[in-house]
Scaffold this motif. Structure first.
Motif, PDB file in Angstrom:
ATOM      1  N   LEU A  47      19.241  -9.078   3.342  1.00  0.00           N
ATOM      2  CA  LEU A  47      20.331  -8.195   3.092  1.00  0.00           C
ATOM      3  C   LEU A  47      21.543  -8.546   2.481  1.00  0.00           C
ATOM      4  N   THR A  48      21.912  -9.669   2.729  1.00  0.00           N
ATOM      5  CA  THR A  48      22.994 -10.503   1.845  1.00  0.00           C
ATOM      6  C   THR A  48      22.537 -10.180   0.501  1.00  0.00           C
ATOM      7  N   GLU A  49      21.585 -10.730   0.077  1.00  0.00           N
ATOM      8  CA  GLU A  49      21.204 -10.753  -1.211  1.00  0.00           C
ATOM      9  C   GLU A  49      20.860  -9.419  -1.763  1.00  0.00           C
TER      10      GLU A  49
ATOM     11  N   SER B  53      23.370  -8.148  -5.119  1.00  0.00           N
ATOM     12  CA  SER B  53      22.779  -7.489  -6.138  1.00  0.00           C
ATOM     13  C   SER B  53      23.264  -6.213  -6.505  1.00  0.00           C
ATOM     14  N   ARG B  54      23.414  -5.414  -5.275  1.00  0.00           N
ATOM     15  CA  ARG B  54      23.920  -4.088  -5.693  1.00  0.00           C
ATOM     16  C   ARG B  54      25.436  -4.043  -6.278  1.00  0.00           C
ATOM     17  N   LEU B  55      26.248  -5.164  -5.598  1.00  0.00           N
ATOM     18  CA  LEU B  55      27.508  -5.006  -6.010  1.00  0.00           C
ATOM     19  C   LEU B  55      27.581  -5.469  -7.379  1.00  0.00           C
ATOM     20  N   GLY B  56      27.066  -6.388  -7.645  1.00  0.00           N
ATOM     21  CA  GLY B  56      27.145  -7.105  -9.093  1.00  0.00           C
ATOM     22  C   GLY B  56      26.650  -6.140 -10.182  1.00  0.00           C
ATOM     23  N   ALA B  57      25.585  -5.387  -9.866  1.00  0.00           N
ATOM     24  CA  ALA B  57      25.113  -4.076 -10.696  1.00  0.00           C
ATOM     25  C   ALA B  57      26.390  -3.142 -10.824  1.00  0.00           C
TER      26      ALA B  57
ATOM     27  N   ALA C  68      28.272 -18.018  -2.957  1.00  0.00           N
ATOM     28  CA  ALA C  68      28.676 -18.973  -3.976  1.00  0.00           C
ATOM     29  C   ALA C  68      27.618 -18.812  -5.393  1.00  0.00           C
ATOM     30  N   SER C  69      26.549 -18.596  -5.106  1.00  0.00           N
ATOM     31  CA  SER C  69      25.628 -18.489  -6.367  1.00  0.00           C
ATOM     32  C   SER C  69      25.960 -17.110  -7.069  1.00  0.00           C
ATOM     33  N   HIS C  70      26.380 -15.943  -6.438  1.00  0.00           N
ATOM     34  CA  HIS C  70      26.906 -14.974  -6.878  1.00  0.00           C
ATOM     35  C   HIS C  70      28.336 -15.102  -7.512  1.00  0.00           C
ATOM     36  N   GLY C  71      28.997 -16.020  -7.232  1.00  0.00           N
ATOM     37  CA  GLY C  71      30.369 -16.138  -7.474  1.00  0.00           C
ATOM     38  C   GLY C  71      31.123 -15.239  -6.834  1.00  0.00           C
TER      39      GLY C  71
END
Length: 897
Positions: A419-421, A425-429, A472-475
């Motif tokens: 779910l976190t991933e 991913s959605r926020l990053g897009a 951390a990996s998504h910054g």
């Protein structure tokens, strides 16, 4: 014939009392089973009450061929029907009321009244009233549904106020000027029948079914609608082989999900949801053709009869397979309602609903349904991934996560991480797209709601390490801090602020959560950048912090030696010592080192405030001495020497600083005059030899009475003239002369005192006491003259052995041992004889060998009879002694019981 179901084997035959050819046209039994109406083909009506068992004709009803009766379910009782409706073959609707009371010959008739209300018409004029149903809705409104061969009429309204408020006149009066609403169908059986479905007795009906020429009109009854009661209407055609013509239906009964059609040779049950025949029950010819079928509203049983037999149907678990029908109709809510207690069926319904929603592209609804099923998790997840529906997949995962059990930790970790991933991913897009700003904010709020949800807190806490790695990996540092705060992982929050040089924010987090361990860990970093604010936070926490744990941070910070650095360290150490009252040696030693380096003026004040007792100071004296010596703080060193009672070293060092300070040190050993004299001689020698100041040396001589001029003279050089010592020498001679005079006066006083003592002794030798024969021992109260005794000047008299026994407990141990030794020696000494030279010689020989008997008695008297046992110091010393010996207390206590 009437049959009581409680006594089914004992039928009751009722004679109609008719001898003409009139036949029974129809019979009508009310819902309570108390009132029976028998309509004859001769247009007469008979009334039978269950309790009366007497057939009574209804005179007012004569001339009317009754086709239907609408019973009053609200007001009907065993003794009265209340207002009821009666439909006739001429299309008339009458209102009537029947009473079961039986009078004499001239008593009241059972039909209280019988009055017309309305006439039903079809195209050709009045039509028979085939069915009548009267009900009252929850809101107090009344309604009547009446049917003819081709029409169904509705009468809706409220009864008029007044005496006839309980009747139906007011309801029908509203339709005097205009006809009521009706439904009409072209075909006709020549008759029709209306049936209601009521879940419970005396409750409002929910559904209706009308058997007419075109089929069965089925629908729901909605009492809340103002214009029409009928809703969700649908006409179900008759099954094959049933209808006007060869095999017309004779009667209709309605249950919750079926209506039953009575034919001449069988009963067919049709589902009201699908119109399909679910039951065909054929009857044997030996029973004859079926005549009618009714439903018992109180028990729900169905009754069918022929001219030869009566049959009963018992409906059980009618709704057990209804869920399948609703499922085939895609009415999933109703399907779930009817299989709620059957988990396997419910799972089938949910899976079908989920598939249906997925095909309709209602992905979120589909995800919610899939989460409740037992379908394979991987299969469902892949379906959403292939459809690129991350939002629906997240909904599915969240629902699955909420349904996990506490023991399913592995699954919980997988779901929370996934779910976190998805959210990240959605926020990053969406981030950085101005057109999707609102969607980004909405997604961010949902993500934060997921992270802060109390329902997921346990799983999130167990998976916090992997979630932090994902963040951390998504910054995504913003949500990293947000999640750390929610998980109360304040160490990570503070570390993040420190890495980004937001030291005040880091301190704010520490101050808000007041965790001592975090202060110990991050103080070495924060004190280099915001020392004053950090020390303020330390002081605010007070005793919750262990100052010893903070010393390393202060040491690293103050190594630079700048005034500001040292002052902040001193400020906190002073708070610990003066406010918190810290006694830890390490804290006091560190404060001493700070004073020695940064504030020498405060060093001596601190040492003096700590006191001069070596057992009460909280710092290490040797460390303090070495520290002061290294930094050249001689006055502080002198003070430490004084605390250590090293007065010679204190004076030696004080002479290098200030002579007055040395004088103060020299007066400290008050109990050791020799040492004081030695210290003052050091001071005098220093003044004479180092400073060569004769006047100051003479002042020293005057300050210390232990010093004499002869003690100081050897320190002066030979060329010094006597003029400098003239006054000191004269003073010394005067002092010696005065001392000699004092000694002479003391000698004279001693001589006079000796003479007075000799005179008193002479007087004491002549003193005596008188003992009367009746005098008794003060201890045993026996006559005194019977045994050896002692007489004291105070007047007390004791036997020798009684006095010995009274004195012994109060003597010290060594005197008790001496007393026993004297008694033993006195008992071993020979008794004296009278008047012989040999005796004197023997006594002389004994004297040479050891103490004489008289000497032993004198020593014993001195030990025992030195003072009266009742008036002397022995009695005073025994004032705190208990009356009963503690070792004998229990024995004495038991003797009194």
């Amino acid at each position: 014939m009437s049959i009581d179901l409680g006594k089914a084997n004992e039928p009751n035959h009722v004679e109609l009392g008719r001898k003409d050819d009139a036949k029974v046209h129809k019979m009508f039994l009310d819902h309570t089973g108390s009132h029976l109406l028998i309509a004859l083909s001769s247009t007469e009506v008979l009334y039978v009450n269950r309790n009366g068992q007497k057939v009574r004709p209804l005179a007012r009803w004569k001339g009317q061929l009754v086709e239907s009766v609408g019973w009053n379910k609200a007001l009907g009782t065993e003794s009265s029907t209340g207002p009821i409706l009666v439909g006739t073959a001429q299309g008339q609707i009458f209102e009537a009321e029947l009473s079961a009371s039986e009078g004499g010959l001239f008593g009241p008739a059972p039909d209280l009244y019988f009055r017309p209300l309305y006439v039903l018409n079809e195209e050709g004029g009045p039509a028979p009233v085939c069915s009548l149903e009267a009900e009252r809705g929850p809101d107090g409104r009344g309604f009547v549904i009446a049917t003819t061969r081709q029409r169904l009429f509705q009468f809706i309204g409220r009864a008029a106020e007044g005496a006839e408020a309980q009747g139906f006149a007011g309801l029908f009066a509203a339709y005097t000027d205009h006809p009521p609403p009706f439904r009409e169908f072209p075909s006709s059986l020549g008759y029709s029948e209306l049936a209601f479905y009521t879940p419970k007795l005396r409750s409002a009906p929910r559904a209706f079914a009308w058997m007419m020429g075109d089929g069965v009109l089925y629908g729901a009854l909605d009492c809340g609608r103002p214009d029409s009661l009928l809703s969700e209407e649908r006409v179900w055609e008759y099954p094959e082989g049933v209808g006007p013509g060869a095999s017309p239906p004779l009667a209709l009964v309605l249950t919750q999900f079926h209506f039953l059609l009575l034919l001449a040779d069988r009963v067919e049950a049709v589902c009201t949801l699908t119109g399909q025949v679910v039951l065909r029950d054929h009857f044997l010819e030996k029973f004859g053709p079926l005549k009618h079928m009714v439903k018992d509203s109180s028990t729900g049983h169905l009754w069918a009869y022929t001219e030869r037999a009566v049959f009963r149907y018992h409906v059980q678990r009618e709704a057990r397979d209804v869920w399948r029908t609703y499922l085939d109709m895609n009415r999933f809510d109703l399907a779930k309602e009817y299989c709620r207690e059957r988990p396997d069926c419910l799972d089938t319904v949910l899976a079908r609903e989920a598939d249906f929603c997925f095909r309709q592209r209602r992905y979120l609804e589909s995800a919610r349904c899939y989460a409740l099923t037992q379908s394979y998790f991987e299969e469902i997840a892949l379906k959403f991934l292939e459809a690129r529906q991350e939002e629906a997949l997240a909904e599915f995962l969240q629902r699955k996560l909420a349904g996990l059990k506490p023991a399913e930790r592995t699954q919980a970790t997988l779901l929370t991480t996934w779910l976190t991933e998805l959210y990240l991913s959605r926020l990053g897009a969406l981030q950085g797209d101005p057109e999707a700003l609102n969607l980004y904010r909405e997604t961010r709020e949902r993500f934060r709601s997921f992270l802060s949800s109390p329902r997921h807190k346990e799983w999130l806490f167990a998976s916090r390490a992997s979630i932090h790695e994902l963040l951390a990996s998504h910054g995504d540092t913003e949500h990293m801090v947000y999640f750390a705060v929610i998980m109360q992982d304040y160490e990570r929050v503070v570390a993040y602020h420190c890495q980004h040089e937001a030291y005040e924010e880091a301190l704010a987090v520490l101050a808000r959560h007041r965790d001592p361990q975090l202060f110990y860990k991050f103080s070495p970093i924060l004190i280099r950048h915001i020392p004053r604010q950090l020390v303020d936070a330390w002081i605010e926490l007070g005793s919750r912090l262990d100052a010893r744990q903070l010393i390393p941070a202060l040491v690293n910070y103050s190594q630079g030696g700048e005034a500001q650095q040292v002052s902040q360290a001193i400020r906190y150490m002073e708070f610990c010592v003066n406010v918190l009252g810290e006694t830890e040696q390490a804290i006091h030693n560190y404060l001493l080192s700070l004073y020695a380096r940064g504030q020498p003026a405060s060093l001596l004040a601190y040492l003096e405030q700590a006191g001069a007792s070596p057992h009460r100071v909280h710092y290490d004296l040797k460390y303090a001495l070495r520290l002061c010596a290294e930094h050249g703080h001689h006055r502080a060193c002198v003070h430490v020497y004084k605390v250590l009672e090293l007065y010679e070293e204190a004076v030696d060092l004080a002479l290098q600083v200030d002579v007055d300070l040395a004088k103060q040190c020299a007066d400290l050993p008050e109990d050791d005059e020799e040492l004081r004299k030695k210290l003052w001689l050091k001071i005098a020698r220093h003044v004479v030899q180092e400073e060569e100041d004769v006047q100051t040396a003479m002042a020293c001589l005057a300050s210390c009475p232990l010093l004499k001029i002869e003690d100081v003279l050897p320190f002066f050089p030979d060329f010094v003239t006597i003029d400098h010592f003239k006054e000191a020498i004269c003073s010394s001679l005067k002092a010696y002369n005065h001392h000699i005079q004092e000694l002479q006066r003391e000698m004279e006083e001693a001589t006079a005192s000796a003479q007075r003592i000799r005179r008193d002794l002479q007087e004491l030798r002549g003193r005596y006491g008188t003992v009367e024969p009746q005098d008794k021992c003060a201890t045993c109260d026996f006559p005194l003259l019977n045994r050896p005794f002692y007489l004291f000047l105070c007047g007390h008299m004791f036997h020798a052995d009684c006095l010995l026994q009274a004195v012994r407990p109060g003597l010290p141990a060594y005197k008790q041992a001496r007393l026993e030794e004297l008694q033993r020696k006195l008992g071993a000494a020979p008794a004296p004889t009278k008047g012989s030279a040999r005796t004197k010689e023997a006594e002389g020989g004994a004297a040479t060998a050891g103490p004489s008997r008289e000497q032993l008695k004198a020593d014993l008297d001195e030990l025992v009879a030195a003072e009266c046992v009742y008036c002397g110091e022995l009695m005073i010393r025994s004032i705190d002694r208990p009356f009963i010996d503690p070792q004998r207390y229990e024995e004495e206590h038991l003797s009194w019981l």
